[in-house]
Write a protein that holds these residues in place. Sequence first.
Motif, mmCIF file in Angstrom:
data_model
loop_
_atom_site.group_PDB
_atom_site.id
_atom_site.type_symbol
_atom_site.label_atom_id
_atom_site.label_comp_id
_atom_site.label_asym_id
_atom_site.label_seq_id
_atom_site.Cartn_x
_atom_site.Cartn_y
_atom_site.Cartn_z
ATOM 1 N N GLY A 89 -75.694 -21.857 97.573
ATOM 2 C CA GLY A 89 -75.541 -22.312 96.052
ATOM 3 C C GLY A 89 -76.964 -22.548 95.702
ATOM 4 N N MET A 90 -77.877 -22.092 96.268
ATOM 5 C CA MET A 90 -79.162 -22.145 95.652
ATOM 6 C C MET A 90 -79.882 -20.809 95.892
ATOM 7 N N ASP A 91 -81.017 -20.389 94.937
ATOM 8 C CA ASP A 91 -81.733 -19.164 95.337
ATOM 9 C C ASP A 91 -82.642 -19.528 96.268
ATOM 10 N N PRO A 92 -83.203 -18.636 96.840
ATOM 11 C CA PRO A 92 -84.329 -18.782 98.179
ATOM 12 C C PRO A 92 -85.652 -19.363 97.432
ATOM 13 N N MET A 93 -86.212 -20.306 98.136
ATOM 14 C CA MET A 93 -87.456 -20.906 97.845
ATOM 15 C C MET A 93 -88.635 -19.985 97.728
ATOM 16 N N HIS A 94 -89.623 -20.237 96.971
ATOM 17 C CA HIS A 94 -90.679 -18.943 96.701
ATOM 18 C C HIS A 94 -91.952 -19.825 97.188
ATOM 19 N N SER A 140 -86.415 -20.511 102.363
ATOM 20 C CA SER A 140 -86.991 -19.223 101.836
ATOM 21 C C SER A 140 -86.135 -17.959 102.448
ATOM 22 N N ASN A 141 -85.327 -18.219 103.475
ATOM 23 C CA ASN A 141 -84.789 -17.233 104.273
ATOM 24 C C ASN A 141 -83.632 -16.742 103.403
ATOM 25 N N HIS A 201 -81.875 -23.077 111.104
ATOM 26 C CA HIS A 201 -82.566 -21.761 111.140
ATOM 27 C C HIS A 201 -81.877 -20.750 112.007
ATOM 28 N N PRO A 202 -81.831 -19.593 111.507
ATOM 29 C CA PRO A 202 -81.104 -18.467 111.911
ATOM 30 C C PRO A 202 -81.256 -18.305 113.688
ATOM 31 N N ASP A 203 -82.257 -18.915 114.110
ATOM 32 C CA ASP A 203 -82.505 -18.804 115.739
ATOM 33 C C ASP A 203 -81.298 -19.787 116.222
#
Length: 182
Positions: free
Chosen positions: A38-43, A29-30, A100-102
Amino acid sequence: MTFPNLTTPRLRLTEVEQDHSSALFTIFSNPEVVKYYGMDPMHELAQAEKIIEHFKSTYEIKKGIRWAITLNDGNHFVGTIGLNNLALGMKKAEVGFEIHPDFWRSGITSEALQKVLDYSFDELGLHRMGAVTFPANRASIGLLKKNGFVEEGKLRSYLFQNGHSHDALMFSILHTECNLND
């Protein structure tokens, strides 16, 4: 069919399970994580649950394998890595990953990638591993090159995201080029 669990000095690569859905949703979702995915963020959480079911069914029909990347010290889920478009008879697959960005720039993705390459070439008998990325994704391109992948060329309008088609770059590494543990 037993799922192939893998380990490295810092990581455990195991089957992605439904109890990973919340952590997976946080990653997918980030917008920064999926910017070049290649995909939109999850909602919604249900999307993560659905993709986990997709991972399972793809594994069951032997068309892919997706591993959860967890840290050895504490079992913390940090992302996934896996084989897409697995074609055992053709001895090829494509690798994909997200974390994860962390944990960006920590060496975790590279460590997981090397283990997956070793498994793919040694255990599955693959000859070719491909990887597809957006041309602007400098981090993934650097990671792939650092791990021995060679750029093959541009795939025109190969990815569709955010309502638009995007070019992609194709990379590969062959079994004979990989630094395997001897």
